[in-house]
Design a protein around this motif. Structure first.
Motif, PDB file in Angstrom:
ATOM      1  N   ALA A  86       0.833  -1.198   0.000  1.00  0.00           N
ATOM      2  CA  ALA A  86       0.000   0.000   0.000  1.00  0.00           C
ATOM      3  C   ALA A  86       0.870   1.252   0.000  1.00  0.00           C
ATOM      4  O   ALA A  86       1.900   1.314   0.649  1.00  0.00           O
ATOM      5  CB  ALA A  86      -0.917  -0.004   1.216  1.00  0.00           C
ATOM      6  N   GLY A  87       0.447   2.262  -0.764  1.00  0.00           N
ATOM      7  CA  GLY A  87       1.153   3.532  -0.755  1.00  0.00           C
ATOM      8  C   GLY A  87       2.353   3.606  -1.665  1.00  0.00           C
ATOM      9  O   GLY A  87       3.094   4.593  -1.625  1.00  0.00           O
ATOM     10  N   VAL A  88       2.553   2.593  -2.522  1.00  0.00           N
ATOM     11  CA  VAL A  88       3.719   2.571  -3.404  1.00  0.00           C
ATOM     12  C   VAL A  88       3.293   2.896  -4.826  1.00  0.00           C
ATOM     13  O   VAL A  88       2.369   2.285  -5.367  1.00  0.00           O
ATOM     14  CB  VAL A  88       4.427   1.206  -3.348  1.00  0.00           C
ATOM     15  N   GLU A  89       3.960   3.866  -5.436  1.00  0.00           N
ATOM     16  CA  GLU A  89       3.769   4.211  -6.834  1.00  0.00           C
ATOM     17  C   GLU A  89       4.830   3.505  -7.672  1.00  0.00           C
ATOM     18  O   GLU A  89       5.809   2.966  -7.130  1.00  0.00           O
ATOM     19  CB  GLU A  89       3.895   5.726  -7.033  1.00  0.00           C
ATOM     20  N   LYS A 141       8.491   3.507  -5.615  1.00  0.00           N
ATOM     21  CA  LYS A 141       8.787   4.504  -4.588  1.00  0.00           C
ATOM     22  C   LYS A 141       7.579   4.660  -3.679  1.00  0.00           C
ATOM     23  O   LYS A 141       6.436   4.629  -4.147  1.00  0.00           O
ATOM     24  CB  LYS A 141       9.123   5.855  -5.220  1.00  0.00           C
ATOM     25  N   ALA A 142       7.812   4.849  -2.377  1.00  0.00           N
ATOM     26  CA  ALA A 142       6.727   5.187  -1.459  1.00  0.00           C
ATOM     27  C   ALA A 142       6.260   6.605  -1.772  1.00  0.00           C
ATOM     28  O   ALA A 142       7.059   7.547  -1.731  1.00  0.00           O
ATOM     29  CB  ALA A 142       7.200   5.090  -0.016  1.00  0.00           C
ATOM     30  N   TYR A 143       4.995   6.750  -2.126  1.00  0.00           N
ATOM     31  CA  TYR A 143       4.474   8.052  -2.544  1.00  0.00           C
ATOM     32  C   TYR A 143       4.333   8.980  -1.338  1.00  0.00           C
ATOM     33  O   TYR A 143       3.749   8.623  -0.315  1.00  0.00           O
ATOM     34  CB  TYR A 143       3.118   7.873  -3.224  1.00  0.00           C
ATOM     35  N   GLU A 144       4.895  10.182  -1.465  1.00  0.00           N
ATOM     36  CA  GLU A 144       4.784  11.203  -0.424  1.00  0.00           C
ATOM     37  C   GLU A 144       3.644  12.148  -0.792  1.00  0.00           C
ATOM     38  O   GLU A 144       3.803  13.015  -1.650  1.00  0.00           O
ATOM     39  CB  GLU A 144       6.094  11.980  -0.291  1.00  0.00           C
ATOM     40  N   ARG A 145       2.518  11.970  -0.140  1.00  0.00           N
ATOM     41  CA  ARG A 145       1.350  12.791  -0.465  1.00  0.00           C
ATOM     42  C   ARG A 145       1.544  14.228   0.005  1.00  0.00           C
ATOM     43  O   ARG A 145       2.140  14.482   1.051  1.00  0.00           O
ATOM     44  CB  ARG A 145       0.093  12.186   0.143  1.00  0.00           C
ATOM     45  N   LEU A 146       1.023  15.145  -0.805  1.00  0.00           N
ATOM     46  CA  LEU A 146       1.092  16.573  -0.529  1.00  0.00           C
ATOM     47  C   LEU A 146      -0.339  17.088  -0.501  1.00  0.00           C
ATOM     48  O   LEU A 146      -1.094  16.847  -1.454  1.00  0.00           O
ATOM     49  CB  LEU A 146       1.899  17.265  -1.625  1.00  0.00           C
ATOM     50  N   PRO A 147      -0.758  17.757   0.573  1.00  0.00           N
ATOM     51  CA  PRO A 147      -2.144  18.235   0.641  1.00  0.00           C
ATOM     52  C   PRO A 147      -2.511  19.062  -0.585  1.00  0.00           C
ATOM     53  O   PRO A 147      -1.784  19.972  -0.997  1.00  0.00           O
ATOM     54  CB  PRO A 147      -2.144  19.100   1.913  1.00  0.00           C
ATOM     55  N   GLY A 148      -3.646  18.699  -1.197  1.00  0.00           N
ATOM     56  CA  GLY A 148      -4.135  19.413  -2.369  1.00  0.00           C
ATOM     57  C   GLY A 148      -3.666  18.847  -3.691  1.00  0.00           C
ATOM     58  O   GLY A 148      -4.065  19.344  -4.747  1.00  0.00           O
ATOM     59  N   ASP A 183       4.480  19.836 -12.098  1.00  0.00           N
ATOM     60  CA  ASP A 183       3.307  19.273 -11.434  1.00  0.00           C
ATOM     61  C   ASP A 183       3.721  18.726 -10.071  1.00  0.00           C
ATOM     62  O   ASP A 183       4.354  17.668  -9.983  1.00  0.00           O
ATOM     63  CB  ASP A 183       2.697  18.165 -12.303  1.00  0.00           C
ATOM     64  N   LEU A 184       3.352  19.429  -9.003  1.00  0.00           N
ATOM     65  CA  LEU A 184       3.774  19.033  -7.658  1.00  0.00           C
ATOM     66  C   LEU A 184       3.112  17.741  -7.186  1.00  0.00           C
ATOM     67  O   LEU A 184       3.493  17.209  -6.142  1.00  0.00           O
ATOM     68  CB  LEU A 184       3.481  20.157  -6.667  1.00  0.00           C
ATOM     69  N   ALA A 185       2.144  17.222  -7.927  1.00  0.00           N
ATOM     70  CA  ALA A 185       1.565  15.931  -7.560  1.00  0.00           C
ATOM     71  C   ALA A 185       2.607  14.816  -7.654  1.00  0.00           C
ATOM     72  O   ALA A 185       2.514  13.821  -6.943  1.00  0.00           O
ATOM     73  CB  ALA A 185       0.376  15.611  -8.454  1.00  0.00           C
ATOM     74  N   HIS A 186       3.594  14.993  -8.537  1.00  0.00           N
ATOM     75  CA  HIS A 186       4.601  13.957  -8.749  1.00  0.00           C
ATOM     76  C   HIS A 186       5.821  14.202  -7.865  1.00  0.00           C
ATOM     77  O   HIS A 186       6.408  15.288  -7.888  1.00  0.00           O
ATOM     78  CB  HIS A 186       5.021  13.916 -10.219  1.00  0.00           C
ATOM     79  N   ASP A 187       6.178  13.181  -7.084  1.00  0.00           N
ATOM     80  CA  ASP A 187       7.348  13.280  -6.211  1.00  0.00           C
ATOM     81  C   ASP A 187       8.525  12.467  -6.746  1.00  0.00           C
ATOM     82  O   ASP A 187       9.543  12.325  -6.069  1.00  0.00           O
ATOM     83  CB  ASP A 187       7.002  12.834  -4.794  1.00  0.00           C
ATOM     84  N   MET A 188       8.380  11.913  -7.939  1.00  0.00           N
ATOM     85  CA  MET A 188       9.515  11.294  -8.624  1.00  0.00           C
ATOM     86  C   MET A 188       9.347  11.502 -10.122  1.00  0.00           C
ATOM     87  O   MET A 188       8.227  11.607 -10.623  1.00  0.00           O
ATOM     88  CB  MET A 188       9.635   9.797  -8.315  1.00  0.00           C
ATOM     89  N   HIS A 189      10.466  11.600 -10.795  1.00  0.00           N
ATOM     90  CA  HIS A 189      10.485  11.638 -12.252  1.00  0.00           C
ATOM     91  C   HIS A 189      11.322  10.477 -12.758  1.00  0.00           C
ATOM     92  O   HIS A 189      12.395  10.194 -12.219  1.00  0.00           O
ATOM     93  CB  HIS A 189      11.094  12.949 -12.771  1.00  0.00           C
ATOM     94  N   VAL A 190      10.819   9.818 -13.781  1.00  0.00           N
ATOM     95  CA  VAL A 190      11.585   8.804 -14.507  1.00  0.00           C
ATOM     96  C   VAL A 190      11.607   9.261 -15.953  1.00  0.00           C
ATOM     97  O   VAL A 190      10.600   9.174 -16.659  1.00  0.00           O
ATOM     98  CB  VAL A 190      10.971   7.402 -14.353  1.00  0.00           C
ATOM     99  N   ASN A 191      12.742   9.787 -16.374  1.00  0.00           N
ATOM    100  CA  ASN A 191      12.904  10.403 -17.684  1.00  0.00           C
ATOM    101  C   ASN A 191      13.906   9.617 -18.523  1.00  0.00           C
ATOM    102  O   ASN A 191      14.573   8.711 -18.022  1.00  0.00           O
ATOM    103  CB  ASN A 191      13.417  11.841 -17.542  1.00  0.00           C
ATOM    104  N   ILE A 192      14.046  10.003 -19.784  1.00  0.00           N
ATOM    105  CA  ILE A 192      15.125   9.503 -20.640  1.00  0.00           C
ATOM    106  C   ILE A 192      15.989  10.686 -21.041  1.00  0.00           C
ATOM    107  O   ILE A 192      15.479  11.705 -21.526  1.00  0.00           O
ATOM    108  CB  ILE A 192      14.588   8.783 -21.891  1.00  0.00           C
ATOM    109  N   VAL A 193      17.286  10.557 -20.806  1.00  0.00           N
ATOM    110  CA  VAL A 193      18.248  11.592 -21.169  1.00  0.00           C
ATOM    111  C   VAL A 193      19.017  11.115 -22.397  1.00  0.00           C
ATOM    112  O   VAL A 193      19.460   9.962 -22.449  1.00  0.00           O
ATOM    113  CB  VAL A 193      19.201  11.892 -20.007  1.00  0.00           C
ATOM    114  N   THR A 194      19.168  12.012 -23.377  1.00  0.00           N
ATOM    115  CA  THR A 194      19.828  11.672 -24.638  1.00  0.00           C
ATOM    116  C   THR A 194      20.946  12.666 -24.927  1.00  0.00           C
ATOM    117  O   THR A 194      20.727  13.883 -24.895  1.00  0.00           O
ATOM    118  CB  THR A 194      18.829  11.682 -25.807  1.00  0.00           C
TER     119      THR A 194
END
Length: 276
Positions: A86-89, A141-148, A183-194
């Motif tokens: 529970a709580g994992v994104e 990752k354990a999701y860190e919720r942010l109010p709002g 977007d502050l809803a996201h507490d992690m980014h998984v991107n591709i760097v080229t």
């Protein structure tokens, strides 16, 4: 040639030299592709006909925010429910084959380059209904919720998202950002760097974000703390917070890597829940 490198396992012969490029330090770890053999795989609860290489997990005194797995599902395998904590994104990024993702009852087909952000609390599973193996990265990752704010699941692909050029680099350094960085809803980014051949990170980045960097294609010299390390497709670099890093892309083709970082949250000091 495959667009994205993926491990095939196996086991070196007894005549193989034991020396490798694997290294573990207090600031960084390098897991080269040559050590991803059959004997270091793990089974996963809830999955059938599946094996995984766990290449990152929280370790006290090192990097603590995420885990990263390379998962291989044989034909007919998968899991009707993949995430049990529970709580994992999570993020799934496919590097080989095609897998069916069922997300909150809706079916999505993810081919090579397919990307899914899987919000904490959503129900999802995977099935390989093809005749070939499927290989993908699974970052948790354990999701860190942010109010709002509340992150929502979405499905896209490498081909659907246009890379953004970094400023003042003449196109040699681009980042494919799957989630809006503002977007502050996201507490992690998984991107591709080229990087194009000859492209560089022109200074030693030193920052609070932890990193997992899996090289999808190409080769480069990468600065990790005080060491220049040569890396190539299939290698994984794992950096703790504030580890200096830079790179020089060696060519002849593009140097691309899948990058994890934790973002958009204040440093917690008390352990108390956030107030609205």
């Amino acid at each position: 040639m495959d667009k994205y490198y993926y491990p095939e396992g196996g086991l070196p012969p007894q005549t193989h030299l034991t020396t490798e490029r694997a290294i573990v330090t207090e600031a960084y770890t390098v897991i080269p592709k040559g050590v991803l053999t059959d004997i270091v795989t793990s089974n996963l609860p809830g999955f059938t006909k599946t094996r995984s290489w766990i290449i990152a997990r929280p370790i006290s005194g090192f990097a603590t925010t995420f885990s990263q797995l390379i998962v291989e599902i044989a034909p007919g395998g998968g899991a009707p429910k993949a995430e049990f904590e529970a709580g994992v994104e999570g993020v799934v990024f496919v590097v080989k084959g095609t897998v069916n993702l069922t997300l909150n009852g809706e079916l999505h087909e993810l081919g090579e380059g397919g990307y899914a952000y899987l919000a904490a609390g959503d129900e999802w599973g995977l099935a390989n209904v093809s005749d070939e193996i499927v290989s993908f990265h699974w970052i948790r990752k354990a999701y860190e919720r942010l109010p709002g704010y509340e992150a929502k699941s979405f499905v896209t692909s490498d081909a659907e998202v246009a890379p953004r050029e970094m400023p003042d680099v003449n196109g040699v350094w681009k980042t494919t950002r799957f989630a809006d960085p503002d977007d502050l809803a996201h507490d992690m980014h998984v991107n591709i760097v080229t990087f194009q051949p000859g492209g560089v990170i022109p200074f030693p980045e030193t920052h609070v974000m932890e990193h997992g960097l899996y090289v999808l294609s190409g080769k480069a010299m990468y600065l990790l703390n005080n060491d220049w390390v040569e890396v190539e497709a299939g290698d994984f670099m794992w950096l703790r917070a504030f580890c200096p890093q830079a790179c020089y892309a060696g060519g002849p083709g593009e140097f691309r890597y899948l990058l994890y970082k934790d973002v958009n949250r204040q440093v917690k000091l008390t352990g108390q829940p956030l107030s609205g």
